[in-house]
Design a protein around this motif. Structure first.
Motif, PDB file in Angstrom:
ATOM      1  N   TYR A 287       0.802  -1.229  -0.099  1.00 31.12           N
ATOM      2  CA  TYR A 287      -0.011   0.158  -0.055  1.00 31.12           C
ATOM      3  C   TYR A 287       1.005   1.290   0.053  1.00 31.12           C
ATOM      4  CZ  TYR A 287       1.096  -0.198   5.049  1.00 31.12           C
ATOM      5  OH  TYR A 287       1.758  -0.242   6.257  1.00 31.12           O
ATOM      6  N   HIS A 288       0.171   2.310  -0.387  1.00 31.85           N
ATOM      7  CA  HIS A 288       1.134   3.619  -0.479  1.00 31.85           C
ATOM      8  C   HIS A 288       0.469   4.373   0.691  1.00 31.85           C
ATOM      9  CE1 HIS A 288       1.638   2.129  -4.433  1.00 31.85           C
ATOM     10  NE2 HIS A 288       2.937   2.701  -4.115  1.00 31.85           N
ATOM     11  N   TYR A 289       1.503   5.361   1.363  1.00 31.63           N
ATOM     12  CA  TYR A 289       1.053   6.322   2.499  1.00 31.63           C
ATOM     13  C   TYR A 289       2.016   7.572   2.053  1.00 31.63           C
ATOM     14  CZ  TYR A 289       5.078   4.301   4.733  1.00 31.63           C
ATOM     15  OH  TYR A 289       6.490   3.958   5.001  1.00 31.63           O
ATOM     16  N   VAL A 290       1.442   8.591   2.837  1.00 32.53           N
ATOM     17  CA  VAL A 290       2.004   9.644   3.139  1.00 32.53           C
ATOM     18  C   VAL A 290       3.200   9.855   3.867  1.00 32.53           C
ATOM     19  CG1 VAL A 290       2.144  12.194   3.124  1.00 32.53           C
ATOM     20  CG2 VAL A 290       0.123  10.850   1.659  1.00 32.53           C
ATOM     21  N   VAL A 291       2.549   9.589   5.268  1.00 35.82           N
ATOM     22  CA  VAL A 291       3.453   9.720   6.557  1.00 35.82           C
ATOM     23  C   VAL A 291       3.385   8.436   7.204  1.00 35.82           C
ATOM     24  CG1 VAL A 291       3.704  10.807   8.640  1.00 35.82           C
ATOM     25  CG2 VAL A 291       2.949  12.130   6.615  1.00 35.82           C
ATOM     26  N   HIS A 292       4.463   7.838   7.702  1.00 34.32           N
ATOM     27  CA  HIS A 292       4.605   6.805   8.553  1.00 34.32           C
ATOM     28  C   HIS A 292       4.233   6.965   9.674  1.00 34.32           C
ATOM     29  CE1 HIS A 292       6.394   3.377  10.947  1.00 34.32           C
ATOM     30  NE2 HIS A 292       6.768   2.715   9.722  1.00 34.32           N
ATOM     31  N   GLN A 293       3.393   6.215  10.431  1.00 40.77           N
ATOM     32  CA  GLN A 293       2.821   6.419  11.811  1.00 40.77           C
ATOM     33  C   GLN A 293       3.540   6.521  12.691  1.00 40.77           C
ATOM     34  OE1 GLN A 293       1.148   2.402  12.615  1.00 40.77           O
ATOM     35  NE2 GLN A 293       3.104   1.583  13.242  1.00 40.77           N
ATOM     36  N   HIS A 294       5.159   6.402  12.786  1.00 36.52           N
ATOM     37  CA  HIS A 294       5.678   7.014  13.812  1.00 36.52           C
ATOM     38  C   HIS A 294       6.097   8.460  13.468  1.00 36.52           C
ATOM     39  CE1 HIS A 294       7.575   2.592  14.547  1.00 36.52           C
ATOM     40  NE2 HIS A 294       6.262   2.853  15.173  1.00 36.52           N
ATOM     41  N   ASP A 295       5.989   9.062  12.504  1.00 40.54           N
ATOM     42  CA  ASP A 295       6.408  10.380  12.124  1.00 40.54           C
ATOM     43  C   ASP A 295       5.057  11.144  12.084  1.00 40.54           C
ATOM     44  OD1 ASP A 295       9.075   9.450  11.661  1.00 40.54           O
ATOM     45  OD2 ASP A 295       8.556   8.865   9.594  1.00 40.54           O
ATOM     46  N   GLY A 296       4.084  10.802  12.658  1.00 44.45           N
ATOM     47  CA  GLY A 296       2.797  11.583  12.454  1.00 44.45           C
ATOM     48  C   GLY A 296       2.833  12.816  13.148  1.00 44.45           C
ATOM     49  N   ASP A 297       3.653  13.022  14.557  1.00 42.82           N
ATOM     50  CA  ASP A 297       3.535  14.023  15.386  1.00 42.82           C
ATOM     51  C   ASP A 297       4.256  15.188  14.530  1.00 42.82           C
ATOM     52  OD1 ASP A 297       2.034  12.746  17.187  1.00 42.82           O
ATOM     53  OD2 ASP A 297       3.709  12.351  18.686  1.00 42.82           O
ATOM     54  N   LEU A 298       5.245  14.886  14.012  1.00 37.21           N
ATOM     55  CA  LEU A 298       6.271  15.949  13.223  1.00 37.21           C
ATOM     56  C   LEU A 298       5.076  16.580  12.066  1.00 37.21           C
ATOM     57  CD1 LEU A 298       8.737  17.647  12.819  1.00 37.21           C
ATOM     58  CD2 LEU A 298       9.597  15.536  11.440  1.00 37.21           C
ATOM     59  N   ALA A 299       4.728  15.395  11.466  1.00 38.69           N
ATOM     60  CA  ALA A 299       4.083  15.940  10.233  1.00 38.69           C
ATOM     61  C   ALA A 299       2.682  16.987  10.636  1.00 38.69           C
ATOM     62  CB  ALA A 299       3.295  14.768   9.556  1.00 38.69           C
ATOM     63  N   ARG A 300       2.101  16.550  11.610  1.00 38.04           N
ATOM     64  CA  ARG A 300       1.122  17.458  12.239  1.00 38.04           C
ATOM     65  C   ARG A 300       1.578  19.020  12.753  1.00 38.04           C
ATOM     66  NH1 ARG A 300      -0.992  12.274  13.837  1.00 38.04           N
ATOM     67  NH2 ARG A 300       0.087  12.468  15.970  1.00 38.04           N
ATOM     68  N   GLY A 301       2.836  18.877  13.318  1.00 43.77           N
ATOM     69  CA  GLY A 301       3.324  20.067  13.603  1.00 43.77           C
ATOM     70  C   GLY A 301       3.799  20.908  12.835  1.00 43.77           C
ATOM     71  N   VAL A 302       4.425  20.263  11.391  1.00 43.26           N
ATOM     72  CA  VAL A 302       4.507  21.041  10.366  1.00 43.26           C
ATOM     73  C   VAL A 302       3.422  21.676   9.695  1.00 43.26           C
ATOM     74  CG1 VAL A 302       5.215  20.719   8.083  1.00 43.26           C
ATOM     75  CG2 VAL A 302       6.725  19.895   9.877  1.00 43.26           C
ATOM     76  N   VAL A 303       2.190  21.037   9.703  1.00 42.60           N
ATOM     77  CA  VAL A 303       0.993  21.469   8.823  1.00 42.60           C
ATOM     78  C   VAL A 303       0.617  22.640   9.951  1.00 42.60           C
ATOM     79  CG1 VAL A 303      -1.553  21.112   9.024  1.00 42.60           C
ATOM     80  CG2 VAL A 303       0.185  19.250   8.211  1.00 42.60           C
ATOM     81  N   TRP A 304       0.602  22.493  11.362  1.00 44.59           N
ATOM     82  CA  TRP A 304       0.111  23.770  11.979  1.00 44.59           C
ATOM     83  C   TRP A 304       1.149  24.824  11.912  1.00 44.59           C
ATOM     84  CZ3 TRP A 304      -4.334  25.423  13.835  1.00 44.59           C
ATOM     85  CH2 TRP A 304      -5.528  24.602  14.054  1.00 44.59           C
ATOM     86  N   ALA A 305       2.303  24.527  11.773  1.00 49.53           N
ATOM     87  CA  ALA A 305       3.362  25.649  11.779  1.00 49.53           C
ATOM     88  C   ALA A 305       3.324  26.385  10.351  1.00 49.53           C
ATOM     89  CB  ALA A 305       4.700  24.880  11.671  1.00 49.53           C
ATOM     90  N   ALA A 306       2.820  25.568   9.336  1.00 48.47           N
ATOM     91  CA  ALA A 306       2.815  26.282   8.096  1.00 48.47           C
ATOM     92  C   ALA A 306       1.471  26.958   8.075  1.00 48.47           C
ATOM     93  CB  ALA A 306       2.875  25.182   6.937  1.00 48.47           C
TER      94      ALA A 306
END
Length: 835
Positions: A287-306
């Protein structure tokens, strides 16, 4: 011997060998006690259970007593010994958490080497939850180290952090451990970003990864640590303020903008190489995915920071990311947390474009949890602009760049391409050749030479169709709201809108003129201009009109061939009955019907009712479908259950309907309300939906049911299929009164109570106006005609869309010329029944 085994295992040829061997020598007595405990266990396994329990308890009491008497140095050695003696793999189950935990919390004087031994040992535990629990205990000792001690143990802290980032651990415990480890590492080197915080192989993290390698600074490290501290979809105000401060200190606004852009549109990851389950997925499955489950906190932090730092520039990418990770058919698996973060961040951008983005998402995302977050985001955005959620939604409807008439034209390779809304359900893409001539198929010159432009125009047409469909549902939902608009606001967001206007101009509206002391509302026909100086506008509903007024409007629509986007003039009305007044809080009007359950459940979703799925699983033995009305202030609840207990069947084929109840919103709660308190608009619209559910899915409307023989529901079918007309069937009858005289078969048709009577050449037929089933004279023999799956030709004008009415008319045309029927199954039935 256990001592020899532990000594052998403690020799790793590293700088910690002496620490391990010294600890074992210091508490040799503990090793002997542990060996004795294990020997007793093996001796009595499966035999002399009582004796083994007594012996084991005595040995354990001795171990506990000796450990409790240990001073600091001996206690620390005992902890190291117990951790080395612990096995958390498939070869041994010995564990000593109960002994280790009180020792670590009690003894003092931990050295960096001792903490390093424990950290290394904890990372060797095979089971993730055991590793996490042991690490939690070890960090209690690490917290006691001074600055020099933490600096000395830094290599093992980093190693442990890397192991933790790659281990599956309960999310709550993992978050706590990660935060503690990072705090220890930051206290030693503020500029260091521990390995694993920024994923090494994720394309979306490349801008941040490159920046950290090229310019490692304490400010950037502090900013990254702040980003990964976000574990929920919405950060606190304190987190937001700190984020802005740290982003500016690290000059990182451009970096998070680049990362968001990559999250929204760059290359995705494949589970075949870096998925959460890579180790045990077999065959070619991936399957394909955007963000690994272990990296979810960083990705969400980036979303809000942006979102906080990028403002309007981030809107497009936030919308694309939400759709990519929360929509269907995107090619990647859902990531509801990441999609929810993007949705909620959109509401905080303070940019009008975010309204359009939220509206597009609302029409394309179907997941229930995300839809709730979308509604919350819309309310939040509305509050920030000082308007209601309803006003925000109507102001956020995208116009897609269309002209006021709902069209857009472009020149592509000498061809004129037109995207246009033709009616309430049709968006057409047409092509005009350089020398004239129009086609709906893209010419070869456009396909071959301008594929990107063609793809863009097709995508635009698809988006317009989605908005048109969503607007049709939204405007129809206003029938239960009773809302009023200032005239100029209504003109701007309804009548003159390129998409919404197509629907609005086909409806009847009521206007209140400025200065009218009597408060009278005047209804105006579709497409007509209101008289006088209108001040207020509301949507006309037949429940507020007299019977004469309703009849006049219905006659006018048919006479002038005005087709409405949904039933309005011919809308069914449901008023409270004496029986419902007697029951008080529930209605049995649509109870005790047998319906096709899969069809019913699909109709729930189509009409935006939320329902649990019936079946042989927990919570599936009875069902409740719920939908909100009256601008979200009221909720209707339609109860149903499996029609029979079918053993071995996961989901029932049929369901039985039950009560309808109503609830009023009370803050965040819902309170059941008496039927008499439900506003007439809300009651009528909710009961109309339930009537639709029952009328469409009831087995009475199934023409094949008679072939089932003595089925357990046959009596219900016979009683209901030709029974009294419902409100929707009564409206159908009234529509036929106006339509029939205009048909070429008018001389062969008449209405008789609940039936449309059709005179053929072979016999006379009676079509029931509710079920569309047919009886033949002279003895009311049943005639089964199964409709084709395709849509009808649409040659007969109907003032509203009604599949059942279309079916009745198609059967009437067929039977009026019964000598021309070629279907042998129908001919045999007619000849047999006409004898």
């Amino acid at each position: 011997m256990l001592y020899d085994a532990l000594v052998a295992e403690s020799c790793r040829n590293d700088s910690l060998d002496d620490v391990r061997s010294a600890a074992l020598d210091r508490v040799r007595w503990l090793v002997d006690l542990l060996e004795g405990q294990r020997t007793e266990f093996r001796r009595f396994t499966g035999h002399e259970h009582r004796r083994s329990r007594a012996a084991g308890a005595a040995t354990q009491a001795g171990i506990d007593a000796r450990l409790a008497a240990c001073a600091d140095e001996e206690g620390r050695a005992a902890v190291l010994c117990l951790m080395m003696a612990t096995r958390f793999d498939n070869t041994n189950w010995w564990q000593y958490d109960a002994e280790i935990e009180p020792l670590i919390s009690r003894v003092r004087g931990w050295t960096p080497d001792e903490v390093a031994v424990m950290l290394l040992r904890a990372t060797e535990y095979a089971m993730g939850y055991r590793f996490a629990h042991a690490l939690e205990l070890v960090l209690n000792a690490a917290d006691q180290l001074d600055a020099d001690g933490r600096r000395a143990v830094t290599p093992w802290l980093r190693h442990t952090h890397t192991e933790l980032m790659g281990t599956t651990v309960e999310a709550r415990l993992r978050t706590s451990l990660v935060q503690r480890l990072r705090a220890l590492l930051a206290s030693v080197d503020e500029a260091h970003i521990p390995e694993g915080i920024i994923p090494a192989d994720a394309p979306w993290a490349a801008p941040l990864r490159d920046r950290a390698k090229a310019s490692p600074t304490p400010e950037l490290a502090n900013f990254v640590r702040h980003l990964v501290s976000l574990s929920g979809p919405r950060p606190t105000q304190r987190w937001r303020k700190t984020c802005l401060k740290l982003a500016d200190a690290a000059s990182a606004r451009d970096v998070v903008a680049d990362v968001l852009r990559s999250l929204a549109g760059d290359e995705v990851l494949c589970s075949a190489g870096s998925g959460a389950h890579t180790g045990w997925i077999h065959g070619d499955h991936h399957y394909h995915y955007v963000v690994h489950q272990h990296d979810g906190d960083l990705a969400r932090g980036v979303v809000w920071a942006a979102a906080l730092t990028g403002g309007p520039a981030a809107v497009r990418h936030l919308g694309a990311l939400a759709l990519r990770t929360g929509g269907q058919g995107t090619g990647v698996i859902e990531d509801l947390k990441l999609a929810g973060a993007a949705v909620n961040a959109l509401a905080e951008t303070d940019d009008p474009a975010s309204l359009e983005a939220l509206w597009r998402l609302r029409s394309r995302i179907t997941h229930r949890a995300l839809r709730k977050q979308l509604d919350t985001a819309l309310v939040t955005a509305a509050g920030k602009q000082g308007i209601t959620a309803g006003q925000l939604i109507e102001r956020g409807v995208p116009d897609h760049g269309l002209a006021p008439d709902g069209s857009l034209e472009r020149e592509v390779g000498g061809h004129r391409v037109r995207v246009a809304i033709e009616d309430a359900a049709t968006v057409r893409l047409t092509f005009t050749r350089p020398h004239g001539g129009t086609t709906r198929t893209a010419p070869a010159a456009v396909k071959d030479s301008f594929p990107d432009e063609l793809k863009e125009l097709k995508a635009l047409a698809k988006e317009v169709r989605g908005t048109l469909s969503a607007e049709r549902a939204r405007v129809e939902a206003l029938m239960s709201a009773g809302r009023e608009w200032p005239y100029d606001e209504w003109c701007r967001y309804y009548r003159d809108h390129p998409v919404t206007g197509v629907l609005v101009r086909g409806l009847i509206w009521e206007f209140h003129n400025a200065g009218d002391a009597d408060g009278e509302w005047r209804a105006v026909a579709p497409m007509a201009e209101p008289p006088g100086e209108p001040e207020r506008v509301r949507l006309w509903h037949p429940i507020r009109a007299s019977a004469d007024e309703i009849r006049a409007w219905r006659e006018r629509l048919v006479a002038e061939r005005l087709r409405q986007p949904f039933k309005q003039a011919f809308r069914e009305i449901y008023l409270l009955t004496p029986a419902e007044e007697a029951t008080g809080v529930y209605s049995n009007r649509f109870a005790a019907h047998i319906v096709h359950y899969p069809q019913l459940y699909a109709l729930f979703k189509e009409r935006d009712w939320q329902a649990n799925f019936l079946g042989r699983h927990d919570g599936g033995y009875d069902g409740t479908a719920r939908a909100e009305f009256g601008d979200g202030d009221w909720r209707a609840c339609f109860h149903h259950e499996p029609a029979a207990d079918d053993d071995g069947v996961y989901a029932p084929e049929h369901a039985a309907t039950d009560q309808v109840r109503f609830e009023r919103r009370d803050g965040r709660r819902w309170r059941e309300a008496p039927l008499a308190e439900v506003p007439p608009l809300v009651f009528s619209e909710a009961m109309r939906d339930v009537d639709l559910f029952v009328g469409v899915t009831s087995i009475a409307a199934d023409p094949d049911w008679t072939d089932r023989g003595e089925d357990r529901h046959a009596a219900y079918w016979r009683t209901t299929t030709f029974g009294a007309l419902t409100a929707s069937a009564e409206v159908r009858r009234e529509a036929l009164e106006r339509i029939l005289p205009r048909l070429k078969i008018a001389g062969r048709c008449s209405l008789d109570g609940r039936f449309l009577v059709v005179r053929g050449d072979l016999t006379t037929y009676r079509i029931h106006l509710g079920s569309a089933n047919i009886l033949m004279q002279p003895d009311d023999a049943y005639l089964c005609i199964v409709p084709s799956r395709g849509k009808g030709t649409g040659k007969v004008f109907l003032p509203f869309e009604d599949d059942r009415l279309s079916l009745i008319l198609s059967k009437a045309f067929l039977l009026a010329a019964d000598t021309e029927i070629t279907d042998e199954t129908i001919v045999r039935q007619i000849k047999r029944g006409a004898r």
